[in-house]
Scaffold this motif. Structure first.
Motif, PDB file in Angstrom:
ATOM      1  N   VAL A  53       0.839  -1.207   0.000  1.00  0.00           N
ATOM      2  CA  VAL A  53       0.000   0.000   0.000  1.00  0.00           C
ATOM      3  C   VAL A  53       0.870   1.251   0.000  1.00  0.00           C
ATOM      4  O   VAL A  53       0.628   2.193  -0.757  1.00  0.00           O
ATOM      5  CB  VAL A  53      -0.974  -0.017   1.203  1.00  0.00           C
ATOM      6  N   GLU A  54       1.898   1.263   0.822  1.00  0.00           N
ATOM      7  CA  GLU A  54       2.779   2.434   0.896  1.00  0.00           C
ATOM      8  C   GLU A  54       3.512   2.673  -0.416  1.00  0.00           C
ATOM      9  O   GLU A  54       3.611   3.810  -0.885  1.00  0.00           O
ATOM     10  CB  GLU A  54       3.788   2.231   2.025  1.00  0.00           C
ATOM     11  N   ASP A  55       4.020   1.601  -1.024  1.00  0.00           N
ATOM     12  CA  ASP A  55       4.795   1.737  -2.259  1.00  0.00           C
ATOM     13  C   ASP A  55       3.934   2.089  -3.469  1.00  0.00           C
ATOM     14  O   ASP A  55       4.435   2.641  -4.449  1.00  0.00           O
ATOM     15  CB  ASP A  55       5.564   0.445  -2.559  1.00  0.00           C
ATOM     16  N   SER A  56       2.636   1.744  -3.436  1.00  0.00           N
ATOM     17  CA  SER A  56       1.763   1.924  -4.599  1.00  0.00           C
ATOM     18  C   SER A  56       0.835   3.123  -4.474  1.00  0.00           C
ATOM     19  O   SER A  56       0.004   3.343  -5.351  1.00  0.00           O
ATOM     20  CB  SER A  56       0.923   0.663  -4.816  1.00  0.00           C
ATOM     21  N   SER A  57       0.930   3.869  -3.392  1.00  0.00           N
ATOM     22  CA  SER A  57       0.018   4.987  -3.155  1.00  0.00           C
ATOM     23  C   SER A  57       0.720   6.326  -3.306  1.00  0.00           C
ATOM     24  O   SER A  57       1.889   6.465  -2.988  1.00  0.00           O
ATOM     25  CB  SER A  57      -0.573   4.893  -1.752  1.00  0.00           C
ATOM     26  N   THR A  58      -0.067   7.296  -3.785  1.00  0.00           N
ATOM     27  CA  THR A  58       0.371   8.678  -3.849  1.00  0.00           C
ATOM     28  C   THR A  58      -0.731   9.525  -3.230  1.00  0.00           C
ATOM     29  O   THR A  58      -1.884   9.433  -3.658  1.00  0.00           O
ATOM     30  CB  THR A  58       0.609   9.121  -5.308  1.00  0.00           C
ATOM     31  N   ALA A  59      -0.374  10.289  -2.232  1.00  0.00           N
ATOM     32  CA  ALA A  59      -1.329  11.155  -1.530  1.00  0.00           C
ATOM     33  C   ALA A  59      -2.526  10.360  -1.015  1.00  0.00           C
ATOM     34  O   ALA A  59      -3.658  10.817  -1.057  1.00  0.00           O
ATOM     35  CB  ALA A  59      -1.781  12.294  -2.436  1.00  0.00           C
ATOM     36  N   GLY A  60      -2.276   9.136  -0.558  1.00  0.00           N
ATOM     37  CA  GLY A  60      -3.332   8.330   0.038  1.00  0.00           C
ATOM     38  C   GLY A  60      -4.220   7.592  -0.943  1.00  0.00           C
ATOM     39  O   GLY A  60      -5.186   6.948  -0.544  1.00  0.00           O
ATOM     40  N   LEU A  62      -4.352   4.672  -3.874  1.00  0.00           N
ATOM     41  CA  LEU A  62      -3.607   3.543  -4.421  1.00  0.00           C
ATOM     42  C   LEU A  62      -3.780   3.486  -5.933  1.00  0.00           C
ATOM     43  O   LEU A  62      -4.899   3.560  -6.448  1.00  0.00           O
ATOM     44  CB  LEU A  62      -4.116   2.236  -3.798  1.00  0.00           C
ATOM     45  N   ASP A  63      -2.674   3.347  -6.638  1.00  0.00           N
ATOM     46  CA  ASP A  63      -2.689   3.162  -8.093  1.00  0.00           C
ATOM     47  C   ASP A  63      -2.559   1.669  -8.361  1.00  0.00           C
ATOM     48  O   ASP A  63      -1.476   1.099  -8.183  1.00  0.00           O
ATOM     49  CB  ASP A  63      -1.532   3.927  -8.730  1.00  0.00           C
ATOM     50  N   PRO A  64      -3.639   0.995  -8.773  1.00  0.00           N
ATOM     51  CA  PRO A  64      -3.586  -0.457  -8.931  1.00  0.00           C
ATOM     52  C   PRO A  64      -2.623  -0.933 -10.009  1.00  0.00           C
ATOM     53  O   PRO A  64      -2.146  -2.059  -9.966  1.00  0.00           O
ATOM     54  CB  PRO A  64      -5.028  -0.834  -9.275  1.00  0.00           C
ATOM     55  N   THR A  65      -2.292  -0.066 -10.958  1.00  0.00           N
ATOM     56  CA  THR A  65      -1.341  -0.469 -12.003  1.00  0.00           C
ATOM     57  C   THR A  65       0.098  -0.416 -11.499  1.00  0.00           C
ATOM     58  O   THR A  65       0.995  -0.946 -12.142  1.00  0.00           O
ATOM     59  CB  THR A  65      -1.488   0.441 -13.248  1.00  0.00           C
ATOM     60  N   ALA A  66       0.313   0.224 -10.349  1.00  0.00           N
ATOM     61  CA  ALA A  66       1.665   0.321  -9.782  1.00  0.00           C
ATOM     62  C   ALA A  66       1.940  -0.752  -8.743  1.00  0.00           C
ATOM     63  O   ALA A  66       3.036  -0.831  -8.209  1.00  0.00           O
ATOM     64  CB  ALA A  66       1.864   1.694  -9.158  1.00  0.00           C
ATOM     65  N   VAL A  67       0.947  -1.585  -8.449  1.00  0.00           N
ATOM     66  CA  VAL A  67       1.111  -2.613  -7.421  1.00  0.00           C
ATOM     67  C   VAL A  67       2.086  -3.678  -7.906  1.00  0.00           C
ATOM     68  O   VAL A  67       1.937  -4.216  -8.993  1.00  0.00           O
ATOM     69  CB  VAL A  67      -0.244  -3.255  -7.060  1.00  0.00           C
ATOM     70  N   MET A  68       3.100  -3.940  -7.085  1.00  0.00           N
ATOM     71  CA  MET A  68       4.092  -4.967  -7.383  1.00  0.00           C
ATOM     72  C   MET A  68       4.038  -6.015  -6.281  1.00  0.00           C
ATOM     73  O   MET A  68       3.903  -5.686  -5.112  1.00  0.00           O
ATOM     74  CB  MET A  68       5.494  -4.363  -7.434  1.00  0.00           C
ATOM     75  N   ALA A  69       4.161  -7.266  -6.658  1.00  0.00           N
ATOM     76  CA  ALA A  69       4.163  -8.354  -5.677  1.00  0.00           C
ATOM     77  C   ALA A  69       5.597  -8.659  -5.261  1.00  0.00           C
ATOM     78  O   ALA A  69       6.128  -9.734  -5.511  1.00  0.00           O
ATOM     79  CB  ALA A  69       3.490  -9.595  -6.256  1.00  0.00           C
ATOM     80  N   GLU A 103      -7.298  -4.951   3.370  1.00  0.00           N
ATOM     81  CA  GLU A 103      -7.481  -3.592   3.874  1.00  0.00           C
ATOM     82  C   GLU A 103      -8.334  -2.804   2.895  1.00  0.00           C
ATOM     83  O   GLU A 103      -8.250  -2.997   1.680  1.00  0.00           O
ATOM     84  CB  GLU A 103      -6.112  -2.929   4.021  1.00  0.00           C
ATOM     85  N   GLN A 104      -9.136  -1.918   3.425  1.00  0.00           N
ATOM     86  CA  GLN A 104      -9.923  -1.018   2.593  1.00  0.00           C
ATOM     87  C   GLN A 104      -9.052   0.177   2.241  1.00  0.00           C
ATOM     88  O   GLN A 104      -8.409   0.761   3.119  1.00  0.00           O
ATOM     89  CB  GLN A 104     -11.171  -0.570   3.341  1.00  0.00           C
ATOM     90  N   VAL A 105      -9.020   0.537   0.945  1.00  0.00           N
ATOM     91  CA  VAL A 105      -8.176   1.636   0.477  1.00  0.00           C
ATOM     92  C   VAL A 105      -8.940   2.475  -0.542  1.00  0.00           C
ATOM     93  O   VAL A 105      -9.941   2.036  -1.106  1.00  0.00           O
ATOM     94  CB  VAL A 105      -6.864   1.116  -0.168  1.00  0.00           C
ATOM     95  N   LEU A 106      -8.436   3.660  -0.782  1.00  0.00           N
ATOM     96  CA  LEU A 106      -8.939   4.507  -1.846  1.00  0.00           C
ATOM     97  C   LEU A 106      -8.141   4.168  -3.104  1.00  0.00           C
ATOM     98  O   LEU A 106      -6.914   4.201  -3.098  1.00  0.00           O
ATOM     99  CB  LEU A 106      -8.759   5.978  -1.459  1.00  0.00           C
ATOM    100  N   VAL A 107      -8.857   3.825  -4.198  1.00  0.00           N
ATOM    101  CA  VAL A 107      -8.207   3.324  -5.411  1.00  0.00           C
ATOM    102  C   VAL A 107      -8.484   4.271  -6.576  1.00  0.00           C
ATOM    103  O   VAL A 107      -9.619   4.721  -6.777  1.00  0.00           O
ATOM    104  CB  VAL A 107      -8.735   1.904  -5.765  1.00  0.00           C
ATOM    105  N   ARG A 108      -7.445   4.547  -7.356  1.00  0.00           N
ATOM    106  CA  ARG A 108      -7.588   5.365  -8.561  1.00  0.00           C
ATOM    107  C   ARG A 108      -8.113   4.465  -9.691  1.00  0.00           C
ATOM    108  O   ARG A 108      -7.464   3.492 -10.075  1.00  0.00           O
ATOM    109  CB  ARG A 108      -6.238   5.967  -8.954  1.00  0.00           C
ATOM    110  N   THR A 109      -9.307   4.786 -10.193  1.00  0.00           N
ATOM    111  CA  THR A 109      -9.913   4.008 -11.279  1.00  0.00           C
ATOM    112  C   THR A 109     -10.200   4.931 -12.462  1.00  0.00           C
ATOM    113  O   THR A 109     -10.007   6.142 -12.380  1.00  0.00           O
ATOM    114  CB  THR A 109     -11.239   3.349 -10.815  1.00  0.00           C
ATOM    115  N   ALA A 110     -10.715   4.346 -13.547  1.00  0.00           N
ATOM    116  CA  ALA A 110     -11.042   5.147 -14.728  1.00  0.00           C
ATOM    117  C   ALA A 110     -12.147   6.160 -14.425  1.00  0.00           C
ATOM    118  O   ALA A 110     -12.194   7.237 -15.026  1.00  0.00           O
ATOM    119  CB  ALA A 110     -11.480   4.230 -15.870  1.00  0.00           C
TER     120      ALA A 110
END
Length: 124
Positions: A53-60, A62-69, A103-110
């Motif tokens: 979550v920390e690595d894939s989020s900007t300003a709280g 989450l960018d799902p395309t930036a998620v890395m496993a 965890e519940q997060v705020l996600v950037r979608t289309a």
């Protein structure tokens, strides 16, 4: 009272050497264990979730395309993000014995920023 010159006394130089050796050993101990994580094996999935979550989020958000496993050392990991009817998945399929955290997060979608869920599976 009887006084003896050789009883319960230490020369200053050997005492200084002993204290210096103790301080050096303590310093080596601190350096050796500096990178050891404070958490335990029991919560590796929670630590992995927080890291993703920390690595894939900007300003709280989450960018799902930036998620890395990027799994913790010695483990494998899979991640799924769901929001606004969409799903983003990364990593291999987890076994049924995998540990999981969500965890519940705020996600950037289309369609903008939507409330979603991120789930992480971690296994050896």
């Amino acid at each position: 009272m009887f006084w003896s010159r050789s009883r319960a006394q230490v020369e200053p130089l050997p005492a200084l050497v002993a204290v210096s050796a103790f301080v050096a050993a303590l310093g080596l101990y601190a350096v050796a264990f500096h990178d050891v994580p404070l958490g335990t094996e029991r919560d590796v999935e929670t630590q992995a979730l927080s890291s993703v979550v920390e690595d894939s989020s900007t300003a709280g958000v989450l960018d799902p395309t930036a998620v890395m496993a990027d799994a913790p050392r010695g483990h494998e990991m899979a991640v799924v993000v769901r929001a606004d009817g969409s799903e983003w998945q990364t990593g291999p399929s987890p076994p049924t014995t995998a540990r999981t955290a969500t965890e519940q997060v705020l996600v950037r979608t289309a369609s903008g920023e939507q409330v979603g869920r991120i789930r992480v599976w971690v296994w050896r």
